[in-house]
Design an enzyme around this catalytic site. Structure first.
Site: not given
Lengths: 82, 451
Positions: B166-167, B210, B239, B294
């Site tokens: 998550g960065g 990406h 995103k 997931r």
């Protein structure tokens, strides 16, 4: 007589007095603060918002505890101006 | 064996509603869990039953493993669907489900653990012959070691925490001085955030695209791909828009990418649905980035082009059913686009909680996966994404036109949203040409906002 200035949270969220769980609080009650000092942090939707002092003085008291839930505009502390 | 009678959904918002929808279709009863802040949320009343799981803060509710397990036992749920985020990629949670004989709808704890370590994932992918971003394959212990490696690889480089995500736990470094400056702090941050101080170095790829591959694998060794999703429209590593197929890929490059994804998944004996994320450099070279073990937020674009229900596939695979479709039977039809509607300021991206005072959505020819309805509260405690808008067209141009029309007809009031930004992206020439990288929003900021 010294002016009292209330510190408000402009946003709702979760209130934190520390930058991280294993760190010290930003400010202790009774400490001197300067304009721009970070007093606390509010977590809102995975973002963190710093609450900064808008005046020089002594941070007399916090009204909320670490990890309390805040409403927008809620009073979180009081600074006695110097 | 046999299908589930009751599934607990360890999540909230739009994805909880999405999972309930498929369970209803399949005749499976559902248990919703909700925090005190979510008591009035639509998904709570849409589930067969609902149980309060704790206070507003996620770590005291949705992230509390023992509470989720306890509620699953009390409600006699056969299985738990974790959705995305929260406990969905937590191997400890999966282990607890296994111990309690509750089926976790997802891969094994071991697989999640392997793919949760970026270093271990790199090693596995290289074994499978899948290219990874040039970099180190072992933990870097000291600044001196880091400097030697850095000069071998050449700057610019990313210093990454192996357990990061998550960065968080990523640092771009341009030279020795910068690496010296950030090394200890990054290692320290990794230790305190992820309880794992392992860091490594990777080449920095500027202007990347990406693109990810949706895969499906049953417990009998059958592995299928459901084509790719282009996810390069991002802000701060989040995103904003996804589409499928990717306008960047030609058939040769697509085949190469899909084959690599399948090889990687077979290498780790993956089961259930999952996503292999890749980045493309400016010379059409692609590299494995990470795997999401997931269901993804953007799964609807894949459902729109393939006609498959990914949640249904998840449930069946978890119930040990065999895949009844073959790769040859899976076709992609037309073009799908998803826009994520965020409750946030479109300029600063700062979140905007509040009450949805008005929500008008057009009815025809569009799919809405929304967590909220008119009158819902968008609370400050969770993700700012309030819904997804998905369209499907015969061609990409037609899908864009549909999305433009749908966005124009949406009226949402009460919180700030990024609706205007979405509209402007759909009218942006660079987007319409399909020639964009992850730098698109940053580069087009002024143009997009002034539109």
């Amino acid at each position: 007589m010294a002016e009292q200035k209330t510190v408000l949270s402009p946003i709702p969220g979760v209130f934190y007095r520390k930058p991280a769980p294993d760190k010290d609080v930003y400010v202790k009650e009774g400490n001197t603060v300067k304009t721009g000092d970070v007093l606390a942090m509010v977590e809102v939707m995975k973002n963190f918002y710093e609450i900064k002092a808008e005046t020089d003085g002594v941070l007399a008291q916090f009204f909320v505890e670490d990890e309390d839930l805040l409403d927008a505009g809620q009073e979180i502390a009081v600074i006695i101006e110097q | 064996m046999g299908y589930f009678k009751k599934v607990l959904i360890a999540n909230r918002g739009e994805i909880a509603r999405r999972i309930i929808r498929t369970c209803n279709k399949e005749g499976i009863r559902t248990v919703a869990v909700y925090s005190e802040a979510d008591a009035e949320a639509p998904y709570v009343s849409e589930a067969t039953e609902a149980v309060c799981i704790g206070p507003a803060q996620a770590k005291k509710s949705y992230l509390d493993i023992e509470k989720v397990i306890q509620i699953a036992k009390e409600t006699h749920a056969d299985a738990i669907h974790p959705g995305y985020g929260f406990l969905s990629e937590n191997p400890e949670f999966v282990r607890r489900c296994e111990e309690e004989n509750i089926v976790f709808i997802g891969p094994s704890a071991e697989t999640i653990h392997i793919m949760g370590s970026k270093l271990e994932a790199r090693t596995q992918m290289q074994k499978a012959g899948v290219r990874v971003v040039p970099g180190t394959d072992k933990s870097i212990e000291s600044v001196d070691e880091a400097l030697l490696i850095a000069n071998d690889l050449g700057y610019p480089l990313m210093l990454k925490a192996s357990a990061g995500g998550g960065g968080i736990g990523m640092q771009l470094v341009q030279n020795d001085a910068e690496l010296i400056k950030v090394f200890d702090a990054t290692k320290q941050q990794a230790t305190s955030f992820f309880k794992d101080g392992t860091v490594f170095l990777e080449k920095w790829i500027s202007n990347p695209r990406h693109i990810e591959v949706q895969i499906v694998a049953d417990t009998y060794g059958n592995v299928l791909h459901l084509f790719e999703r282009e996810c390069s429209v991002q802000r701060r590593n989040q995103k904003v828009i996804e589409e499928s197929p990717s306008p960047f890929l030609n058939d040769t490059l697509r085949k190469e990418l899909l084959d690599a994804a399948i090889r990687g998944v077979k290498q780790i004996d993956y089961t259930n649905v999952g996503t292999m994320e890749f980045i493309f450099d400016e010379n059409q070279n692609f590299y494995f980035l990470e795997m999401n073990t997931r269901l993804q937020v953007e799964h609807p674009v894949t459902e729109e082009i393939t006609g498959l229900d990914l949640v249904e596939l998840q449930l069946k695979i978890a119930a040990k059913e065999k895949l009844t479709i073959t790769q040859e039977e899976i076709n992609k039809t037309g073009h799908a686009i998803e826009c994520r509607l965020y409750a946030e300021d479109p300029n600063t991206f700062f979140p905007s909680p509040g009450v949805i005072s008005r929500l008008k959505l057009p009815e025809n020819d569009v799919r809405f996966d929304f967590g909220i309805i008119e009158g819902s509260a968008v609370t400050p405690f969770y993700d700012p994404m309030i819904g997804k808008i998905i369209v499907h067209g015969i061609t990409r141009d037609q899908a864009i036109e549909k999305m433009q029309r749908v966005l124009d007809e949406i009226d949402v009031q009460g919180v700030k949203t990024n609706l205007m930004l979405l509209k402007q992206i759909m009218k942006n020439n660079q987007f319409i040409r399909g020639n964009y990288t992850t730098q698109f929003l940053a580069e087009n900021k002024i143009q997009v906002l002034e539109g």
